[in-house]
Design an enzyme around this catalytic site. Sequence first.
Site, PDB file in Angstrom:
ATOM      1  N   THR A  12      55.944  55.922  36.998  1.00 54.42           N
ATOM      2  CA  THR A  12      56.391  57.068  37.955  1.00 54.42           C
ATOM      3  C   THR A  12      57.197  58.086  36.881  1.00 54.42           C
ATOM      4  OG1 THR A  12      57.805  57.578  39.581  1.00 54.42           O
ATOM      5  CG2 THR A  12      58.381  55.767  38.207  1.00 54.42           C
ATOM      6  N   ALA A  15      63.113  59.355  37.411  1.00 55.64           N
ATOM      7  CA  ALA A  15      64.123  58.958  36.696  1.00 55.64           C
ATOM      8  C   ALA A  15      65.026  57.781  37.218  1.00 55.64           C
ATOM      9  CB  ALA A  15      64.701  59.776  36.028  1.00 55.64           C
ATOM     10  N   HIS A  16      65.307  58.238  38.550  1.00 51.63           N
ATOM     11  CA  HIS A  16      66.092  57.178  39.464  1.00 51.63           C
ATOM     12  C   HIS A  16      65.585  56.022  39.552  1.00 51.63           C
ATOM     13  CE1 HIS A  16      69.334  56.459  42.263  1.00 51.63           C
ATOM     14  NE2 HIS A  16      68.237  55.812  43.144  1.00 51.63           N
ATOM     15  N   LYS A  17      64.422  55.857  39.722  1.00 49.91           N
ATOM     16  CA  LYS A  17      63.739  54.278  39.665  1.00 49.91           C
ATOM     17  C   LYS A  17      63.691  53.840  38.544  1.00 49.91           C
ATOM     18  CE  LYS A  17      60.042  55.032  43.519  1.00 49.91           C
ATOM     19  NZ  LYS A  17      58.520  55.123  43.549  1.00 49.91           N
ATOM     20  N   ASP A  73      53.980  51.009  45.007  1.00 52.85           N
ATOM     21  CA  ASP A  73      53.511  51.874  45.969  1.00 52.85           C
ATOM     22  C   ASP A  73      54.291  51.374  47.354  1.00 52.85           C
ATOM     23  OD1 ASP A  73      52.238  54.192  46.812  1.00 52.85           O
ATOM     24  OD2 ASP A  73      50.518  53.236  47.810  1.00 52.85           O
ATOM     25  N   GLY A 154      63.147  60.261  52.088  1.00 50.43           N
ATOM     26  CA  GLY A 154      61.790  60.115  53.052  1.00 50.43           C
ATOM     27  C   GLY A 154      62.371  59.748  54.589  1.00 50.43           C
ATOM     28  N   HIS A 181      62.538  47.145  51.549  1.00 48.39           N
ATOM     29  CA  HIS A 181      61.360  46.714  50.996  1.00 48.39           C
ATOM     30  C   HIS A 181      61.460  46.759  49.378  1.00 48.39           C
ATOM     31  CE1 HIS A 181      61.800  50.612  51.788  1.00 48.39           C
ATOM     32  NE2 HIS A 181      60.557  51.078  51.202  1.00 48.39           N
ATOM     33  N   ARG A 182      61.569  47.961  49.042  1.00 47.11           N
ATOM     34  CA  ARG A 182      61.622  47.872  47.702  1.00 47.11           C
ATOM     35  C   ARG A 182      62.406  46.906  46.619  1.00 47.11           C
ATOM     36  NH1 ARG A 182      62.864  52.516  47.493  1.00 47.11           N
ATOM     37  NH2 ARG A 182      60.834  53.609  47.621  1.00 47.11           N
TER      38      ARG A 182
END
Length: 195
Positions: A12, A15-17, A73, A154, A181-182
């Site tokens: 990805t 940058a936050h992830k 995803d 989102g 979920h993540r």
Amino acid sequence: MSASKSLLCLATNNAHKVEELQQMLGDRFEVKTMNEAGCYDDIEETGTTFEENSKLKAVYIFDKFGFDTIADDSGLEVEALNNEPGVYSARYAGEHGNHRKNIEKLLANLQGKENRRARFRTVITFMSGGQTHTFEGVVNGRITEEQRGTGGFGYDPVFIPEGYGETFAEMPAETKNKISHRGLAVQQLLAFIKK
Ligand code: ITT
């Protein structure tokens, strides 16, 4: 980079992830975005499932650059809409990442429907040494009639996780990250990596 650090590419450019994962993994690993790892390609998410999309991103980077890679995803599945928007969550209303329009379309499609059940799902593929490992996180909940809260991103303002009275957008980020979920998929990945 010290000799003991392993380089991990996160598929990805968010940058936050990357920052979030780096914090969770600790010092043993150096996490890089695709750009930082030298990959400027736009990998098209052509799969019809979260599994396919996360896998194709991880395999692409591993094949081309040889880095151990983590790809994810995610999306929202709404029961009364035959599990839509699913893999199309980011572009439900046409334009990639237009969260406001996506939410408007979702609420319009659910108007008058009694069944508001929905779930967020994340699939993470960890590609290491040529092998893929898959981890899944799911959080069940329901879709509100109206948007509530300003946090997150989102579909967060219209999703209330099971057992809570607030939307994801109304709760502190730490609470969301613990139950999301993540968050759940990442916890499994970390347990595997740290073994
Ligand atoms: P990258 O692929 O660039 O990493 P993205 O935003 O497209 O970013 P995701 O696959 O994580 O990545 O999510 C796809 C869409 O699903 C996202 O744009 C949102 O519309 C929705 N979504 C995923 N996780 C969400 C969450 O925690 N809260 C609200 N909406 C979420």
